[in-house]
Motif scaffolding. Structure first.
Motif, PDB file in Angstrom:
ATOM      1  N   TYR A 265      61.893  54.445  47.056  1.00 17.47           N
ATOM      2  CA  TYR A 265      62.992  53.505  47.181  1.00 17.47           C
ATOM      3  C   TYR A 265      63.918  53.946  48.317  1.00 17.47           C
ATOM      4  O   TYR A 265      64.003  55.126  48.640  1.00 17.47           O
TER       5      TYR A 265
ATOM      6  N   GLN B 283      67.995  53.486  49.721  1.00 16.82           N
ATOM      7  CA  GLN B 283      69.332  53.051  49.335  1.00 16.82           C
ATOM      8  C   GLN B 283      70.295  53.201  50.498  1.00 16.82           C
ATOM      9  O   GLN B 283      70.498  54.304  51.010  1.00 16.82           O
TER      10      GLN B 283
ATOM     11  N   GLY C 126      72.504  48.857  45.953  1.00 10.52           N
ATOM     12  CA  GLY C 126      71.518  49.374  45.030  1.00 10.52           C
ATOM     13  C   GLY C 126      70.243  49.757  45.755  1.00 10.52           C
ATOM     14  O   GLY C 126      69.970  49.276  46.859  1.00 10.52           O
ATOM     15  N   PRO C 127      69.431  50.631  45.166  1.00  7.11           N
ATOM     16  CA  PRO C 127      68.155  51.002  45.792  1.00  7.11           C
ATOM     17  C   PRO C 127      67.242  49.789  45.971  1.00  7.11           C
ATOM     18  O   PRO C 127      67.329  48.809  45.231  1.00  7.11           O
TER      19      PRO C 127
ATOM     20  N   TYR D 217      64.351  57.844  47.923  1.00  5.88           N
ATOM     21  CA  TYR D 217      64.017  58.444  46.636  1.00  5.88           C
ATOM     22  C   TYR D 217      62.521  58.347  46.368  1.00  5.88           C
ATOM     23  O   TYR D 217      61.916  57.286  46.560  1.00  5.88           O
TER      24      TYR D 217
ATOM     25  N   VAL E 239      57.986  59.206  40.336  1.00  8.12           N
ATOM     26  CA  VAL E 239      56.631  59.304  39.809  1.00  8.12           C
ATOM     27  C   VAL E 239      56.640  58.894  38.350  1.00  8.12           C
ATOM     28  O   VAL E 239      57.452  59.383  37.570  1.00  8.12           O
TER      29      VAL E 239
ATOM     30  N   SER F   1      61.722  56.287  35.186  1.00  7.53           N
ATOM     31  CA  SER F   1      61.492  57.369  36.119  1.00  7.53           C
ATOM     32  C   SER F   1      62.852  57.977  36.463  1.00  7.53           C
ATOM     33  O   SER F   1      63.871  57.359  36.256  1.00  7.53           O
TER      34      SER F   1
ATOM     35  N   PHE G 204      65.550  59.180  39.096  1.00  4.62           N
ATOM     36  CA  PHE G 204      66.023  59.180  40.469  1.00  4.62           C
ATOM     37  C   PHE G 204      66.740  60.506  40.698  1.00  4.62           C
ATOM     38  O   PHE G 204      67.815  60.716  40.183  1.00  4.62           O
ATOM     39  N   GLY G 205      66.146  61.396  41.468  1.00  9.08           N
ATOM     40  CA  GLY G 205      66.827  62.638  41.805  1.00  9.08           C
ATOM     41  C   GLY G 205      67.893  62.365  42.849  1.00  9.08           C
ATOM     42  O   GLY G 205      68.372  61.242  42.979  1.00  9.08           O
ATOM     43  N   ASP G 206      68.255  63.374  43.594  1.00 10.02           N
ATOM     44  CA  ASP G 206      69.293  63.196  44.604  1.00 10.02           C
ATOM     45  C   ASP G 206      68.765  62.586  45.899  1.00 10.02           C
ATOM     46  O   ASP G 206      69.524  62.231  46.783  1.00 10.02           O
TER      47      ASP G 206
END
Lengths: 112, 110
Positions: free
Chosen positions: A36, A38, A43-44, A87, A90, A100, A102-104
């Protein structure tokens, strides 16, 4: 859920190809890899998804090696407007994007 | 297509006040989600729903409530606003692993 690791930030210049790698050592057999994008204050937005080998669309390419423990998002000939956070997610299709993590993400800065 | 619509876009709340963040989607997606995003951070899942009448907690549900009476709508309720809830809130809906996000609600609690 498979944990992912991405670089925190990357810099590039206009016209260059950018490759962002994501590590996902614990990827499960049913898991897909999704990227994704952003922009600030938005939003993403879905970019690309793949399961194995290579996937290409009008925006990017996604390279996945045979062991699927990593993946690389490739952005051809970036422009200033590609500056964004990217992002890597997985998860399996039944999990859907929402479950899932979403990390940083990776903050890509494209310079003139 | 409107996609995912969130209202309001901005809101300032006083500590202890309550409010509802509205989210509606016109894509007939069964899955819907609420996230919060603090400055410089990734998105954290608050609640999600797999269909009308079914909701479940995500990573950071404390201080929030949701309901899903229709496929289209998924409101998020803050009962007693706290400064720690200052954030940008995103609603999303999805099919398979392609999620569609709203434009966000920027909430400040003072």
């Amino acid at each position: 859920l498979a944990k992912t690791t991405q670089p925190i930030s990357m810099d590039s210049y206009e016209g260059q190809e950018v490759n962002i790698t994501c590590s996902h050592n614990n990827i499960a057999t049913n898991d897909y890899i999704t990227w994704y994008q952003q922009f600030p204050s938005q939003g993403p937005r879905f970019i690309i998804q793949g399961y194995k080998t290579k996937v290409t669309n009008e925006v990017a390419s996604l390279f996945i090696p045979a062991d699927r423990k990593s993946s690389t998002l490739s952005l051809p000939r970036v422009s200033l407007s590609d500056t964004a956070v990217y992002y890597c997610l997985v998860g399996d299709e039944d999990t859907n994007a929402g479950k899932s993590t979403f990390g940083d993400g990776t903050t890509l800065t494209v310079k003139p | 297509n409107a996609g995912v619509t969130q209202t309001p876009k901005f809101r300032i709340l006083k500590i202890g006040q309550s409010m509802t963040l509205q989210c509606t989607q016109d894509m007939n997606h069964n899955y819907m989600y609420w996230y919060r995003q603090d400055p410089g951070m990734g998105l954290k899942l608050i609640y999600y729903s797999v269909g009308a009448g079914i909701t479940d907690k995500g990573e950071v549900p404390n201080g929030y409530n949701v309901s899903r009476s229709t496929t289209e709508d998924f409101p998020l309720r803050l009962e007693l606003a706290a400064p720690s809830q200052t954030s940008v809130y995103f609603c999303a809906s999805s099919r398979k692993q392609e999620a569609f996000f709203g434009q966000g609600t920027r909430l400040t609690v003072v």
